[in-house]
Scaffold this motif. Sequence first.
Motif, mmCIF file in Angstrom:
data_model
loop_
_atom_site.group_PDB
_atom_site.id
_atom_site.type_symbol
_atom_site.label_atom_id
_atom_site.label_comp_id
_atom_site.label_asym_id
_atom_site.label_seq_id
_atom_site.Cartn_x
_atom_site.Cartn_y
_atom_site.Cartn_z
ATOM 1 N N ALA A 1 0.837 -1.210 0.000
ATOM 2 C CA ALA A 1 0.000 0.000 0.000
ATOM 3 C C ALA A 1 0.868 1.255 0.000
ATOM 4 C CB ALA A 1 -0.931 -0.010 1.218
ATOM 5 N N THR A 2 1.966 1.213 0.718
ATOM 6 C CA THR A 2 2.881 2.365 0.767
ATOM 7 C C THR A 2 3.526 2.584 -0.605
ATOM 8 O OG1 THR A 2 3.305 1.888 3.083
ATOM 9 C CG2 THR A 2 4.891 3.316 1.973
ATOM 10 N N VAL A 3 3.991 1.502 -1.204
ATOM 11 C CA VAL A 3 4.603 1.604 -2.539
ATOM 12 C C VAL A 3 3.578 2.132 -3.544
ATOM 13 C CG1 VAL A 3 5.493 0.236 -4.481
ATOM 14 C CG2 VAL A 3 6.358 -0.158 -2.159
ATOM 15 N N ASP A 4 2.360 1.623 -3.479
ATOM 16 C CA ASP A 4 1.326 2.048 -4.433
ATOM 17 C C ASP A 4 1.037 3.543 -4.295
ATOM 18 O OD1 ASP A 4 1.188 -0.536 -5.310
ATOM 19 O OD2 ASP A 4 -0.692 -1.014 -4.273
ATOM 20 N N GLU A 5 0.954 4.017 -3.056
ATOM 21 C CA GLU A 5 0.687 5.445 -2.823
ATOM 22 C C GLU A 5 1.839 6.299 -3.363
ATOM 23 O OE1 GLU A 5 -0.668 6.431 1.134
ATOM 24 O OE2 GLU A 5 -0.082 8.536 0.855
ATOM 25 N N ALA A 6 3.047 5.831 -3.140
ATOM 26 C CA ALA A 6 4.217 6.584 -3.623
ATOM 27 C C ALA A 6 4.277 6.584 -5.137
ATOM 28 C CB ALA A 6 5.490 5.965 -3.056
ATOM 29 N N PHE A 7 3.955 5.457 -5.746
ATOM 30 C CA PHE A 7 4.002 5.357 -7.212
ATOM 31 C C PHE A 7 2.954 6.278 -7.829
ATOM 32 C CE2 PHE A 7 3.284 2.990 -11.284
ATOM 33 C CZ PHE A 7 4.559 3.187 -11.798
ATOM 34 N N ALA A 8 1.782 6.330 -7.176
ATOM 35 C CA ALA A 8 0.728 7.226 -7.662
ATOM 36 C C ALA A 8 1.172 8.687 -7.544
ATOM 37 C CB ALA A 8 -0.562 6.989 -6.883
ATOM 38 N N ALA A 9 1.866 9.013 -6.481
ATOM 39 C CA ALA A 9 2.268 10.417 -6.254
ATOM 40 C C ALA A 9 3.479 10.816 -7.078
ATOM 41 C CB ALA A 9 2.569 10.628 -4.766
ATOM 42 N N PHE A 10 4.484 9.974 -7.132
ATOM 43 C CA PHE A 10 5.764 10.335 -7.755
ATOM 44 C C PHE A 10 5.934 9.739 -9.164
ATOM 45 C CE2 PHE A 10 7.392 10.456 -3.131
ATOM 46 C CZ PHE A 10 7.164 11.823 -3.021
ATOM 47 N N GLY A 11 5.131 8.696 -9.483
ATOM 48 C CA GLY A 11 5.174 8.132 -10.829
ATOM 49 C C GLY A 11 6.336 7.197 -11.104
ATOM 50 N N ARG A 12 7.179 6.963 -10.117
ATOM 51 C CA ARG A 12 8.311 6.065 -10.345
ATOM 52 C C ARG A 12 8.923 5.620 -9.012
ATOM 53 N NH1 ARG A 12 12.553 9.799 -13.497
ATOM 54 N NH2 ARG A 12 14.047 8.178 -12.927
ATOM 55 N N ILE A 13 9.514 4.442 -9.042
ATOM 56 C CA ILE A 13 10.349 3.966 -7.921
ATOM 57 C C ILE A 13 11.681 3.541 -8.555
ATOM 58 C CG2 ILE A 13 10.649 2.307 -6.026
ATOM 59 C CD1 ILE A 13 8.133 3.774 -5.479
ATOM 60 N N ASP A 14 12.765 4.147 -8.097
ATOM 61 C CA ASP A 14 14.078 3.872 -8.688
ATOM 62 C C ASP A 14 15.033 3.165 -7.738
ATOM 63 O OD1 ASP A 14 13.851 5.731 -11.226
ATOM 64 O OD2 ASP A 14 13.146 6.915 -9.521
ATOM 65 N N ILE A 15 14.863 3.458 -6.452
ATOM 66 C CA ILE A 15 15.831 3.011 -5.444
ATOM 67 C C ILE A 15 15.050 2.409 -4.284
ATOM 68 C CG2 ILE A 15 17.571 3.807 -3.771
ATOM 69 C CD1 ILE A 15 17.865 6.286 -5.826
ATOM 70 N N VAL A 16 15.503 1.265 -3.804
ATOM 71 C CA VAL A 16 14.914 0.643 -2.622
ATOM 72 C C VAL A 16 16.022 0.419 -1.602
ATOM 73 C CG1 VAL A 16 13.789 -1.430 -1.722
ATOM 74 C CG2 VAL A 16 13.088 -0.501 -3.932
ATOM 75 N N VAL A 17 15.804 0.895 -0.389
ATOM 76 C CA VAL A 17 16.763 0.638 0.689
ATOM 77 C C VAL A 17 16.014 -0.149 1.769
ATOM 78 C CG1 VAL A 17 18.446 1.604 2.290
ATOM 79 C CG2 VAL A 17 17.918 2.824 0.158
ATOM 80 N N ALA A 18 16.214 -1.464 1.756
ATOM 81 C CA ALA A 18 15.540 -2.359 2.703
ATOM 82 C C ALA A 18 16.379 -2.410 3.975
ATOM 83 C CB ALA A 18 15.368 -3.743 2.086
ATOM 84 N N ASN A 19 16.107 -1.468 4.858
ATOM 85 C CA ASN A 19 16.961 -1.204 6.024
ATOM 86 C C ASN A 19 16.321 -1.614 7.350
ATOM 87 O OD1 ASN A 19 18.923 0.707 7.731
ATOM 88 N ND2 ASN A 19 16.823 1.354 8.179
ATOM 89 N N ALA A 20 15.000 -1.691 7.414
ATOM 90 C CA ALA A 20 14.336 -1.948 8.709
ATOM 91 C C ALA A 20 14.859 -3.234 9.332
ATOM 92 C CB ALA A 20 12.823 -2.047 8.515
ATOM 93 N N GLY A 21 15.171 -3.165 10.612
ATOM 94 C CA GLY A 21 15.682 -4.353 11.272
ATOM 95 C C GLY A 21 15.585 -4.249 12.778
ATOM 96 N N THR A 22 15.683 -5.409 13.426
ATOM 97 C CA THR A 22 15.687 -5.490 14.884
ATOM 98 C C THR A 22 16.736 -6.503 15.306
ATOM 99 O OG1 THR A 22 14.062 -7.273 14.849
ATOM 100 C CG2 THR A 22 13.197 -5.034 15.095
ATOM 101 N N ASN A 23 17.133 -6.412 16.566
ATOM 102 C CA ASN A 23 18.075 -7.384 17.112
ATOM 103 C C ASN A 23 17.633 -7.737 18.525
ATOM 104 O OD1 ASN A 23 20.255 -8.793 18.164
ATOM 105 N ND2 ASN A 23 21.744 -7.605 16.982
ATOM 106 N N GLY A 24 17.382 -9.011 18.760
ATOM 107 C CA GLY A 24 16.863 -9.448 20.058
ATOM 108 C C GLY A 24 17.920 -9.613 21.122
ATOM 109 N N LEU A 25 19.185 -9.391 20.768
ATOM 110 C CA LEU A 25 20.268 -9.579 21.738
ATOM 111 C C LEU A 25 20.171 -8.530 22.846
ATOM 112 C CD1 LEU A 25 22.972 -11.174 22.224
ATOM 113 C CD2 LEU A 25 24.104 -9.272 21.091
ATOM 114 N N GLY A 26 20.304 -8.976 24.075
ATOM 115 C CA GLY A 26 20.354 -7.994 25.153
ATOM 116 C C GLY A 26 19.618 -8.444 26.392
ATOM 117 N N GLY A 27 19.741 -7.645 27.405
ATOM 118 C CA GLY A 27 19.095 -7.971 28.664
ATOM 119 C C GLY A 27 20.023 -8.769 29.559
#
Length: 279
Positions: free
Chosen positions: A85-111
Amino acid sequence: MNFDLDGRTAFVTGAARGQGRRHAITLAQHGANIVAIDLCGQIDTVPYSMSTPEDLAETVQLVESTGRKIIAKQGDVRDFEQVQATVDEAFAAFGRIDIVVANAGTNGLGGAGGAGPFESQDIDLQRWRDCIDTNLTGVFNTIKAAVPAMISGERGGSIIATSSTAGIRGLRSMADYVAAKHGVVGLCRAFANELAEHSIRVNTVHPTGVATQMVENPELPAFFQAYPKAAVNLDGNLLPVDLVQPEDVSNAVLFLASDAARYVTGLEMTVDAGFTARA
Ligand SMILES: NC(=O)c1ccc[n+]([C@@H]2O[C@H](COP(=O)([O-])OP(=O)(O)OC[C@H]3O[C@@H](n4cnc5c(N)ncnc54)[C@H](O)[C@@H]3O)[C@@H](O)[C@H]2O)c1
């Protein structure tokens, strides 16, 4: 070198803070409009505080101050429909997707004091699922959602996924994270093969410890104090630096996103102060 991204659109996941925020600002400074998604919420098996809606709002303001546009959504990369849904909204607004940075992450180490597992065999099943879901399936969801728009533009493109030194080395007490980050490498190698005919390049970046809240939080020192064997994870940089800065990783992302890297694909680019080259 040509780092000009004028007129392009970059989709950055995990952009509310840390490296993702810095990647969004850097790409915008070089001309790209930004599409950002971030959970802005907590996952129970993650021991440190995750991002907030206020963090994402700050990213919006920082990107807008470069003069570029941004569409920012609160959403979960574990949920393909939300990413699409996010990609679709962006494509509708900007008309193109050129670059993808798949950065989201988590790390369970700790405590400390039994709050976190001391060895990988102790990782509980929910932590395993959560880690794989965000760090590996989230990257797959991100690429899967964006690729049709990239192909339809017939301009090629660049996909950059954030792995880690843990995507190259078997770091201790976090087999979930190590497996996910190695998985990202395999995923991107496969996509590099499949998308090359569309001039879409697919590369991974592999930072050593980066000065963000993923490691700069009270849980992590407490863990290493309670379990000194895992300190091998920390003691690997060859260059005299403990943590690199988000902008050090953004520089690699910018290079890979730009035409300066037009024939670079299938690369595992370390930004690790020599960690993975250690004798
Ligand atoms: N900090 C380090 O030492 C280090 C080292 C190597 C690799 N990495 C990787 O770098 C990337 C960025 O991490 P960071 O250091 O900026 O940490 P961070 O915690 O500051 O930022 C990660 C962002 O991802 C978001 N996120 C997490 N799960 C999400 C989900 N399911 N859906 C949407 N957004 C989600 C978080 O809300 C947060 O804003 C991660 O993939 C991480 O694994 C970090």
